[in-house]
Each structure stands twice: as structure tokens, then as C-alpha cells.
Design a protein around this motif. Structure first.
Motif, PDB file in Angstrom:
ATOM      1  N   GLU A  79     -59.737  -6.003 -25.298  1.00 35.98           N
ATOM      2  CA  GLU A  79     -59.867  -7.015 -24.246  1.00 35.98           C
ATOM      3  C   GLU A  79     -58.793  -8.067 -24.437  1.00 35.98           C
ATOM      4  O   GLU A  79     -58.549  -8.530 -25.547  1.00 35.98           O
ATOM      5  N   PHE A  80     -58.094  -8.416 -23.363  1.00 38.36           N
ATOM      6  CA  PHE A  80     -57.136  -9.525 -23.410  1.00 38.36           C
ATOM      7  C   PHE A  80     -57.719 -10.657 -22.578  1.00 38.36           C
ATOM      8  O   PHE A  80     -58.193 -10.432 -21.458  1.00 38.36           O
ATOM      9  N   ASP A  81     -57.708 -11.881 -23.147  1.00 36.56           N
ATOM     10  CA  ASP A  81     -58.134 -13.054 -22.373  1.00 36.56           C
ATOM     11  C   ASP A  81     -56.972 -13.485 -21.502  1.00 36.56           C
ATOM     12  O   ASP A  81     -55.847 -13.608 -21.991  1.00 36.56           O
ATOM     13  N   LEU A  82     -57.256 -13.703 -20.236  1.00 34.81           N
ATOM     14  CA  LEU A  82     -56.173 -14.126 -19.340  1.00 34.81           C
ATOM     15  C   LEU A  82     -56.205 -15.656 -19.222  1.00 34.81           C
ATOM     16  O   LEU A  82     -56.686 -16.212 -18.238  1.00 34.81           O
ATOM     17  N   PHE A  83     -55.688 -16.325 -20.269  1.00 34.52           N
ATOM     18  CA  PHE A  83     -55.668 -17.793 -20.275  1.00 34.52           C
ATOM     19  C   PHE A  83     -54.648 -18.307 -19.269  1.00 34.52           C
ATOM     20  O   PHE A  83     -53.580 -17.730 -19.112  1.00 34.52           O
ATOM     21  N   GLU A 104     -61.386 -12.049 -18.185  1.00 31.00           N
ATOM     22  CA  GLU A 104     -61.129 -10.986 -19.175  1.00 31.00           C
ATOM     23  C   GLU A 104     -60.401  -9.833 -18.517  1.00 31.00           C
ATOM     24  O   GLU A 104     -60.554  -9.582 -17.324  1.00 31.00           O
ATOM     25  N   PHE A 105     -59.633  -9.127 -19.328  1.00 28.14           N
ATOM     26  CA  PHE A 105     -59.004  -7.901 -18.836  1.00 28.14           C
ATOM     27  C   PHE A 105     -59.137  -6.846 -19.938  1.00 28.14           C
ATOM     28  O   PHE A 105     -58.700  -7.069 -21.068  1.00 28.14           O
ATOM     29  N   TRP A 106     -59.752  -5.709 -19.580  1.00 26.86           N
ATOM     30  CA  TRP A 106     -59.994  -4.676 -20.589  1.00 26.86           C
ATOM     31  C   TRP A 106     -58.903  -3.609 -20.483  1.00 26.86           C
ATOM     32  O   TRP A 106     -58.961  -2.736 -19.618  1.00 26.86           O
ATOM     33  N   ALA A 107     -57.889  -3.719 -21.358  1.00 21.22           N
ATOM     34  CA  ALA A 107     -56.764  -2.771 -21.328  1.00 21.22           C
ATOM     35  C   ALA A 107     -57.211  -1.389 -21.791  1.00 21.22           C
ATOM     36  O   ALA A 107     -56.659  -0.375 -21.363  1.00 21.22           O
ATOM     37  N   LEU A 108     -58.227  -1.331 -22.673  1.00 25.05           N
ATOM     38  CA  LEU A 108     -58.807  -0.054 -23.098  1.00 25.05           C
ATOM     39  C   LEU A 108     -60.325  -0.160 -22.938  1.00 25.05           C
ATOM     40  O   LEU A 108     -60.934  -1.137 -23.377  1.00 25.05           O
ATOM     41  N   GLY A 130     -49.275   8.464 -19.012  1.00 21.50           N
ATOM     42  CA  GLY A 130     -50.069   7.649 -18.090  1.00 21.50           C
ATOM     43  C   GLY A 130     -49.146   6.727 -17.319  1.00 21.50           C
ATOM     44  O   GLY A 130     -48.049   6.422 -17.795  1.00 21.50           O
ATOM     45  N   VAL A 131     -49.614   6.280 -16.164  1.00 20.37           N
ATOM     46  CA  VAL A 131     -48.768   5.420 -15.334  1.00 20.37           C
ATOM     47  C   VAL A 131     -48.561   4.066 -16.021  1.00 20.37           C
ATOM     48  O   VAL A 131     -49.236   3.767 -17.015  1.00 20.37           O
ATOM     49  N   ASN A 132     -47.664   3.235 -15.481  1.00 18.85           N
ATOM     50  CA  ASN A 132     -47.407   1.907 -16.045  1.00 18.85           C
ATOM     51  C   ASN A 132     -48.699   1.107 -16.147  1.00 18.85           C
ATOM     52  O   ASN A 132     -49.505   1.111 -15.206  1.00 18.85           O
ATOM     53  N   GLY A 133     -48.880   0.463 -17.295  1.00 10.03           N
ATOM     54  CA  GLY A 133     -50.043  -0.408 -17.467  1.00 10.03           C
ATOM     55  C   GLY A 133     -51.335   0.324 -17.757  1.00 10.03           C
ATOM     56  O   GLY A 133     -52.415  -0.256 -17.686  1.00 10.03           O
ATOM     57  N   SER A 134     -51.250   1.613 -18.119  1.00 13.33           N
ATOM     58  CA  SER A 134     -52.500   2.356 -18.336  1.00 13.33           C
ATOM     59  C   SER A 134     -53.089   2.106 -19.733  1.00 13.33           C
ATOM     60  O   SER A 134     -54.270   2.366 -19.940  1.00 13.33           O
ATOM     61  N   LYS A 169     -51.112   2.771 -22.884  1.00 13.76           N
ATOM     62  CA  LYS A 169     -50.491   3.601 -23.932  1.00 13.76           C
ATOM     63  C   LYS A 169     -49.966   2.740 -25.094  1.00 13.76           C
ATOM     64  O   LYS A 169     -50.234   3.023 -26.253  1.00 13.76           O
ATOM     65  N   SER A 170     -49.220   1.674 -24.748  1.00 16.97           N
ATOM     66  CA  SER A 170     -48.661   0.820 -25.816  1.00 16.97           C
ATOM     67  C   SER A 170     -49.776   0.088 -26.546  1.00 16.97           C
ATOM     68  O   SER A 170     -49.713  -0.088 -27.774  1.00 16.97           O
ATOM     69  N   THR A 171     -50.799  -0.340 -25.791  1.00 13.84           N
ATOM     70  CA  THR A 171     -51.917  -1.045 -26.436  1.00 13.84           C
ATOM     71  C   THR A 171     -52.542  -0.132 -27.490  1.00 13.84           C
ATOM     72  O   THR A 171     -52.778  -0.542 -28.630  1.00 13.84           O
ATOM     73  N   SER A 207     -44.278   8.559 -23.822  1.00 13.99           N
ATOM     74  CA  SER A 207     -43.098   8.665 -22.960  1.00 13.99           C
ATOM     75  C   SER A 207     -43.492   8.883 -21.505  1.00 13.99           C
ATOM     76  O   SER A 207     -44.537   9.460 -21.205  1.00 13.99           O
ATOM     77  N   HIS A 208     -42.618   8.387 -20.611  1.00 13.09           N
ATOM     78  CA  HIS A 208     -42.788   8.678 -19.190  1.00 13.09           C
ATOM     79  C   HIS A 208     -42.048   9.959 -18.827  1.00 13.09           C
ATOM     80  O   HIS A 208     -42.192  10.465 -17.722  1.00 13.09           O
ATOM     81  N   SER A 209     -41.209  10.442 -19.770  1.00  8.53           N
ATOM     82  CA  SER A 209     -40.453  11.659 -19.478  1.00  8.53           C
ATOM     83  C   SER A 209     -41.302  12.889 -19.833  1.00  8.53           C
ATOM     84  O   SER A 209     -41.520  13.206 -21.005  1.00  8.53           O
ATOM     85  N   ALA A 217     -58.507  -0.092  -9.593  1.00  8.75           N
ATOM     86  CA  ALA A 217     -58.530   0.228 -11.031  1.00  8.75           C
ATOM     87  C   ALA A 217     -58.508  -1.052 -11.861  1.00  8.75           C
ATOM     88  O   ALA A 217     -59.269  -1.213 -12.823  1.00  8.75           O
ATOM     89  N   LYS A 218     -57.646  -2.011 -11.474  1.00 12.45           N
ATOM     90  CA  LYS A 218     -57.535  -3.284 -12.217  1.00 12.45           C
ATOM     91  C   LYS A 218     -58.843  -4.081 -12.102  1.00 12.45           C
ATOM     92  O   LYS A 218     -59.260  -4.744 -13.053  1.00 12.45           O
ATOM     93  N   LYS A 219     -59.473  -4.003 -10.917  1.00 14.19           N
ATOM     94  CA  LYS A 219     -60.737  -4.723 -10.708  1.00 14.19           C
ATOM     95  C   LYS A 219     -61.792  -4.197 -11.694  1.00 14.19           C
ATOM     96  O   LYS A 219     -62.528  -4.971 -12.311  1.00 14.19           O
TER      97      LYS A 219
HETATM   98  N1  ATP Z   1     -51.026  -9.655 -24.366  1.00 11.63           N
HETATM   99  C1  ATP Z   1     -51.544  -9.243 -23.201  1.00 11.63           C
HETATM  100  N2  ATP Z   1     -52.266 -10.096 -22.442  1.00 11.63           N
HETATM  101  C2  ATP Z   1     -52.818  -9.713 -21.279  1.00 11.63           C
HETATM  102  N3  ATP Z   1     -52.710  -8.453 -20.775  1.00 11.63           N
HETATM  103  C3  ATP Z   1     -52.006  -7.557 -21.488  1.00 11.63           C
HETATM  104  C4  ATP Z   1     -51.388  -7.901 -22.729  1.00 11.63           C
HETATM  105  N4  ATP Z   1     -50.746  -6.792 -23.214  1.00 11.63           N
HETATM  106  C5  ATP Z   1     -50.969  -5.809 -22.307  1.00 11.63           C
HETATM  107  N5  ATP Z   1     -51.719  -6.266 -21.282  1.00 11.63           N
HETATM  108  C6  ATP Z   1     -52.182  -5.501 -20.119  1.00 11.63           C
HETATM  109  O1  ATP Z   1     -52.831  -4.335 -20.602  1.00 11.63           O
HETATM  110  C7  ATP Z   1     -52.561  -3.234 -19.762  1.00 11.63           C
HETATM  111  C8  ATP Z   1     -52.014  -2.087 -20.592  1.00 11.63           C
HETATM  112  O2  ATP Z   1     -50.717  -2.427 -21.023  1.00 11.63           O
HETATM  113  P1  ATP Z   1     -49.830  -1.400 -21.868  1.00 11.63           P
HETATM  114  O3  ATP Z   1     -48.538  -2.081 -22.171  1.00 11.63           O
HETATM  115  O4  ATP Z   1     -50.625  -0.903 -22.997  1.00 11.63           O
HETATM  116  O5  ATP Z   1     -49.615  -0.231 -20.824  1.00 11.63           O
HETATM  117  P2  ATP Z   1     -48.609   1.019 -20.914  1.00 11.63           P
HETATM  118  O6  ATP Z   1     -49.385   2.213 -20.502  1.00 11.63           O
HETATM  119  O7  ATP Z   1     -47.951   1.065 -22.246  1.00 11.63           O
HETATM  120  O8  ATP Z   1     -47.562   0.617 -19.776  1.00 11.63           O
HETATM  121  P3  ATP Z   1     -45.997   1.009 -19.630  1.00 11.63           P
HETATM  122  O9  ATP Z   1     -45.945   2.454 -19.292  1.00 11.63           O
HETATM  123  O10 ATP Z   1     -45.569   0.155 -18.483  1.00 11.63           O
HETATM  124  O11 ATP Z   1     -45.316   0.660 -20.913  1.00 11.63           O
HETATM  125  C9  ATP Z   1     -51.577  -3.730 -18.685  1.00 11.63           C
HETATM  126  O12 ATP Z   1     -52.299  -3.998 -17.517  1.00 11.63           O
HETATM  127  C10 ATP Z   1     -51.022  -4.995 -19.281  1.00 11.63           C
HETATM  128  O13 ATP Z   1     -50.702  -5.919 -18.264  1.00 11.63           O
END
Ligand code: ATP
Length: 361
Positions: free
Chosen positions: A15-19, A39-43, A60-64, A66-68, A203-205, A259-261
Motif C-alpha cells: 500500500e502506498f499512502d497518497l500524501f 490509499e493506493f494498493w499497488a499489490l 504486465g502493462v505500465n503501472g501493474s 512489476k517494479s514494486t 521487461s516489456h519486450s 482498475a485504479k479505482k
Molecule cells: N512511491 C509510490 N507512491 C505512490 N504510488 C506508487 C509509488 N511507487 C509506485 N506507485 C504506484 O504503484 C503502481 C505500480 O507501480 P510499478 O512501478 O510497480 O509498476 P510497473 O508495472 O513496474 O510499471 P512500469 O511498467 O511502468 O515500470 C503504479 O500505479 C504506481 O503509480
């Protein structure tokens, strides 16, 4: 779930807090604000395992998320709930993580290697190889903040592979280098695979994913949509991308917003209850399921806000520091202020100047 895993991720959420402001963030840390924080639940509850010697792709698409997920596995950020069991050293190569901008390339190499427990002698013996692999010339003596993204990626990759971790995590780091460097990285990754190392490859590739990965996990807006053989998962993902691209601009936006909602409205308590119900179905005899699930959710998690104990300790230390500062400014001794607390408000003043030796109270 198997016992012989290299990485286990179970019911992991983030969970990321959206301050809105810095002060809101500070108030939340000290738990002194009643204002609800968006709140925003990235996972939203990811469970998967990676076997020793396996290369798992994350797509996965952007923001799904993966990096988290890769940052949680490599220990860069903590999970909000769930178990993360990593059996071995990890090294992550990501476009924007791992290197300190203020330090030079050379200092970053030393820092990273020292953090991995290497001695100065070991570092000296591999320094030339890292510098040759990164191939960034004299920039290695410049602060990393002056590097292009390609140069950061070259240095990050060179360090990560030469410190020889058990688990290598590559997050989109190959997409910013040129073709020659890309080929060098691919060869190095193949050597890692042959040496039986475990790799997570983001990777996106899809071509790179198909070339490198034994299995693939598809993350979709915080959920694990599918995990399985590379051919199967990449095939399904291609179908989804084709379907998504065929949508109108308005429908694409609607799909993403919905999805974001859901990610904002995710209810962690309901998720915990759902996991309890699932485990109870698997083992009706176990009467401690709820307690075990709660322990799995929060047992290995470091709180990101202050506990009551810490809050009390911080307040006591803060009051003591202010008191000692006042005693110091008053010019009285500590014993004198303890015996006569009112002294703290009546400082001694030492007059300075030629011929003045008197202390005035
Ligand atoms: N520090 C943060 N604070 C708030 N939201 C965050 C933070 N880090 C990531 N997010 C949100 O979490 C979600 C997942 O992000 P993440 O970078 O893990 O996605 P991703 O799949 O790696 O995207 P990309 O393919 O664009 O790299 C996104 O909606 C992002 O905006």
C-alpha cells in the motif's frame, strides 16, 4: 507450494499512502493526524514461488506492479502484508535504483560490493573487470547524477553481475542500452543461467521474455493474473494487448480508471478474511487458521508508522533534550536546577569586558 523454492512470496500486498504534502506525511508517521490518507494498493495479494536455477519473467502493462514486486523481493522496500522468503543474496539492476547519485561510479562499485560483504582486496581484484564491462570511460570518476540513463544501466548491470549474487533481478535495465551492450548483457545472463543462478526478469519486450524465461508471471493492476510456461502466459498476454489496443481511447481510459479505482478501494481486512476462508476449506481440522493467517500477514512486516512505545520514548527523549538545553542556557548546574527548578527561568549572566570579573544573577 513446494519446499524447495529459492523465492517465496505469499499474500503480499503493498500500500502506498497518497500524501498531498510533506507535513501530512510527517503527521502520519507520528500518528498525530486524524485526516484520512488516500490509499493506493499497488499489490493486492500476490503469491508465487521461484525455483532454484529458474528464470521467471514478470510482464504486465505500465503501472501493474512489476517494479514494486521486484523491489520487495530484493529488499529495497518492505511489503505491507505477507511473507517474502528469499534464500540467498539478491542484486537488482533497475534503471532508477541501486546507484547513489552523489557518489562517483567508482565509489558506487565499492559501496555495493562492501554491502555484499566483500573485502577491499576482493573488490580491487574485480574492479578492472567491472570498469571494462560497463565501458563508460572516465565517467567512472564522475558523480552518477551526471550519467545518462544508458550509462547508469551499464554501470548498474556491470556491478550486479560481477558481485555474483545468488539471485539476479533485472528490471527493464536492458531497454536503455545500445545493441552492443545489450548483446553483452544477454551473454552474461546466459552464463548466469548456465551457472544455475535464479533470475527475475522484468521487461516489456515479449521477445526478450521469450528468449530468457522458463516461466512467466503476468501482473495486472496489482493482481497475479496468470503464472505458467512462457509460451502459455505470453500467448494470453498478447491476446489481451491486442484486445486492449482495439478499444477506443475513451474505453481504454475507462478500463484503466476502473482498475485504479479498485486499487484505491482494496480492503485488506476483507482480503485477510478471504484467505482465512480459503485455508479453512483446505484444512477444516485446523482451528487456528485465523491466527496463523494474521501472523503470516503481519508477522514479518516492519511498521511504517510509530508504535505507541516508540512514540512515548521519543517524547521522553525530546523533553529531556529540551530540559538539558534550558539548563545549559541558564548557566546553572544540573543539580542546582533539580533542587530549585525556578532557577531555570533566572539565568546567570557573565559580564565580559576589561576589568569585569563578576558574575551577575
Ligand atoms: N512511491 C509510490 N507512491 C505512490 N504510488 C506508487 C509509488 N511507487 C509506485 N506507485 C504506484 O504503484 C503502481 C505500480 O507501480 P510499478 O512501478 O510497480 O509498476 P510497473 O508495472 O513496474 O510499471 P512500469 O511498467 O511502468 O515500470 C503504479 O500505479 C504506481 O503509480
Amino acid at each position: 507450494m513446494t519446499a524447495d523454492y529459492k523465492i517465496k512470496v505469499q499474500n503480499v500486498t503493498k500500500e502506498f499512502d497518497l500524501f498531498k504534502t510533506r507535513s501530512d506525511q510527517l503527521k502520519a508517521f507520528f500518528s498525530i493526524s486524524n485526516r484520512p490518507i488516500p490509499e493506493f494498493w499497488a499489490l493486492k495479494g500476490i503469491s508465487l514461488e521461484v525455483e532454484p536455477g529458474e528464470t521467471l519473467g514478470l510482464i504486465g502493462v505500465n503501472g501493474s506492479g512489476k517494479s514494486t514486486l521486484s523491489n520487495i523481493i530484493s529488499g529495497v522496500i518492505p511489503q505491507t502484508t505477507g511473507v517474502v522468503d528469499v534464500r540467498g543474496d539478491t542484486s537488482i539492476v533497475a534503471i532508477n535504483s541501486g546507484l547513489r547519485g552523489q557518489l562517483t561510479g567508482m565509489e558506487n562499485i565499492r559501496l555495493k560490493a562492501l554491502m555484499m560483504g566483500m573485502t577491499n582486496h576482493e573488490i580491487d581484484s574485480m574492479l578492472d573487470d567491472i570498469i571494462a564491462f560497463a565501458d563508460i570511460g572516465d565517467f567512472v570518476y564522475q558523480p552518477v547524477k551526471s550519467y545518462s540513463s544508458g550509462m547508469k544501466s551499464r554501470l548498474g548491470f556491470a556491478i550486479a553481475v560481477h558481485i555474483n549474487p545468488d539471485i539476479l533481478i533485472i528490471d527493464e535495465a536492458l531497454s536503455v542500452g545500445d545493441d552492443t551492450f545489450y548483446q553483452k548483457c544477454v551473454e552474461k545472463i546466459q552464463q548466469f543461467k548456465e551457472a544455475g543462478k535464479t533470475i527475475i526478469f522484468v521487461s516489456h519486450s515479449l521477445k526478450q521474455i521469450e528468449m530468457m524465461c522458463d516461466r512467466v508471471a503476468w501482473i495486472q493492476y496489482g493482481d497475479l493474473k496468470q503464472i505458467g510456461s512462457t509460451a502459455e502466459v505470453v500467448g494470453e498476454y498478447r491476446k489481451f494487448i491486442k484486445w486492449f489496443k482495439a478499444l477506443s481511447k475513451k474505453d481504454k481510459k475507462k478500463y484503466q480508471n476502473e482498475a485504479k479505482k479498485k486499487q484505491k478501494a482494496f480492503d485488506i481486512e476483507a482480503y485477510e478474511k478471504q484467505v482465512v476462508a480459503e485455508r479453512q476449506q483446505e484444512n477444516a481440522e485446523d482451528h487456528h487458521v485465523a491466527r496463523e493467517v494474521h501472523k503470516d500477514f503481519y508477522g514479518s512486516v516492519i511498521s511504517e508508522t510509530m508504535s505507541w512505545g516508540n512514540r512515548i520514548l521519543t517524547t521522553v527523549v525530546g523533553v529531556a533534550v529540551v530540559f538539558l538545553m534550558l539548563v545549559n542556557v541558564s548557566g546553572h548546574s544540573l543539580t542546582s536546577v533539580v533542587q530549585h527548578p525556578s532557577h531555570i527561568w533566572h539565568p546567570t549572566t557573565t559580564l565580559k569586558g576589561p576589568g569585569v570579573t563578576k558574575s551577575v544573577k
